[in-house]
Design an enzyme around this catalytic site. Structure first.
Site, PDB file in Angstrom:
ATOM      1  N   GLY A  20       0.826  -1.213   0.000  1.00 25.31           N
ATOM      2  CA  GLY A  20       0.000   0.000   0.000  1.00 25.31           C
ATOM      3  C   GLY A  20       0.848   1.246   0.000  1.00 25.31           C
ATOM      4  CG  ASN A  21      -0.399   4.645  -1.570  1.00 30.50           C
ATOM      5  OD1 ASN A  21      -1.072   5.503  -1.019  1.00 30.50           O
ATOM      6  ND2 ASN A  21      -0.857   3.929  -2.594  1.00 30.50           N
ATOM      7  NE  ARG A  22       4.057   7.640   5.231  1.00 29.95           N
ATOM      8  CZ  ARG A  22       5.056   8.428   5.587  1.00 29.95           C
ATOM      9  NH1 ARG A  22       6.229   8.305   4.999  1.00 29.95           N
ATOM     10  NH2 ARG A  22       4.881   9.352   6.512  1.00 29.95           N
TER      11      ARG A  22
END
Ligand code: CTP
Length: 401
Positions: free
Chosen positions: A208-210
């Protein structure tokens, strides 16, 4: 400076009690609020409550305090009129210019922005009579917020719920801040993607990412305040409340996001891809949890490319004249990389912002440059994500005209 003057019109629906929360937010944030309930609204919440919470007198009929000519003065002096809840009857009266009580008179004398937050049963909302009244009000420049979907009075559920008062307050704040009398996105359908995709490895893990989704939500909120019909494709944004009047489509992966975006953009006037879409996903998905083996090194994770949604919708526009906006998060050579990305993706505008460990992700503020395919460059100084959102809509609205 004197406080902005807000008229809170309340018409007779069960959701009238929720207008107390809207009133409290408006007064606590420094607005001078005059509540004008209809006679039927007083069946749900009494005048004493409105008067105590607003600190102002409350009248329903034009015959109260006649020497002050309230049926003209209240509307004339208002900076914003918000009607919440707005019943089917109130929308009909407003659309036809009837003036049989203080609120309807106020609506006719007001020259400021007007926001309606309708609440009613689904059948009443969907009835052609109501839909035509809503269209008339929007055409004249009023912001009519789409009702929320959910539990209605009694056991039935559907479209017709009053949106969360906190979200109605946000729209009022935006409309007041801009002083929009003619919402420039009225009659437009805009699609926004927000958040970050998650690409599953197994049932418990993902890549995932932030991205928090806050910038995309700010875009949705500001577009709704400017009169647009908004579809928000939300990738893993749990915790963020649905903006009022916005159709939220939850998605998880890049592939799901692509499907939702392609579907929503068919009739869209503008598309803003604010979501952080994963460029790659694990080549295989383990249906059972991947277990570690004490005596072995971990297996490398093989990745495959995800579709580039922004490039795809830019190359193959669903409608002529559709305006497409991308976002670029860069850590180095921000502008040069942004220009290259704008050309590669083929969109009309690219919002370039610098990201890093402590920059942008999850923050309330942002700083960016909006690059245009025609060579334009619009710097947006450090400020709330809503200010950046409004700059994006200014540029989009100019292109739609
Ligand atoms: N985007 C997309 N589909 C993808 C990847 C990105 O639609 N598979 C969109 C994002 O929503 C954003 C823009 O493309 O609007 C820029 O994404 P970014 O990841 O910054 O650009 P990349 O093309 O992935 O370039 P790089 O990773 O080299 O920075």
């Amino acid at each position: 400076m004197s406080k902005p003057k807000v008229v809170l019109g309340v018409s007779g629906g069960i959701a009238a009690y929720k207008a107390c929360e809207l009133l409290r937010r408006l007064t606590e944030s420094g607005h001078d609020v005059r509540v004008v309930p209809t006679a039927s609204a007083l069946h749900f919440v009494g005048a004493a409550t409105w008067s105590a919470l607003s600190g102002n007198p409350v009248a329903t009929e034009v015959w109260d305090d006649v020497h002050e000519v309230p049926h003209v003065r209240i509307g004339q002096h208002a900076d914003l009129v918000v009607v919440a809840p707005a019943t089917a009857d109130m929308l009909a009266k407003a659309a036809h210019g009837l003036a049989d009580d203080l609120l309807t008179n106020t609506l006719l004398t007001a020259r400021c922005p007007v926001v309606f937050a309708p609440a009613m049963h689904t059948e009443m909302w969907e009835h052609p009579a109501t839909q035509e009244n809503v269209a008339t009000l929007r055409r004249r420049g009023a912001v009519v917020i789409e009702p929320a979907v959910g539990r209605l009075t009694g056991v039935d559920t559907g479209k017709g719920r009053l949106p969360d008062p906190v979200e109605i307050f946000e729209i009022c704040r935006r409309v007041l801040a801009r002083g929009v009398t003619e919402p420039d996105l009225a009659g437009r359908h805009v699609v926004i993607s927000a958040g970050g995709t998650r690409e599953p490895l197994d049932p418990v893990r993902f890549l995932g990412n932030r991205s928090s989704g806050k910038q995309g939500y700010a875009l949705a909120r500001t577009a709704a305040a400017r009169g647009a019909r908004v579809t928000l494709i939300a990738a893993n944004t749990t915790g963020l409340p649905d903006p009022a009047g916005v159709d939220v489509v939850p998605v998880g992966t890049a592939v799901e996001l692509r499907e939702a975006v392609l579907k929503a953009t068919r009739d869209a006037d503008a598309v803003v891809m604010a979501a952080a879409v994963a460029d790659f996903r694990p080549a295989t998905y383990a249906t059972g949890k991947i277990k570690k083996k004490d005596d072995q090194e971990p297996e490398p994770v093989a990745l495959v490319r995800n579709p580039d949604v922004l490039a795809e919708i830019s190359a193959d526009r669903a409608r002529p004249g559709q305006v497409i906006v991308g976002f670029a998060a860069e850590t180095d050579d921000v502008l040069a990389n942004g220009r290259k990305k704008l050309a590669r993706k083929g969109c009309d505008l690219l919002v370039v912002n610098e990201v890093g460990e402590r920059k942008t992700f999850g923050a309330e503020e942002n700083e960016a440059v909006v690059l245009a395919a025609d060579g334009g460059e619009t710097p947006v100084p450090h400020g709330p994500k809503e200010a950046l959102a409004d700059t994006v809509w200014d540029l989009v609205a100019a292109r739609l005209r």
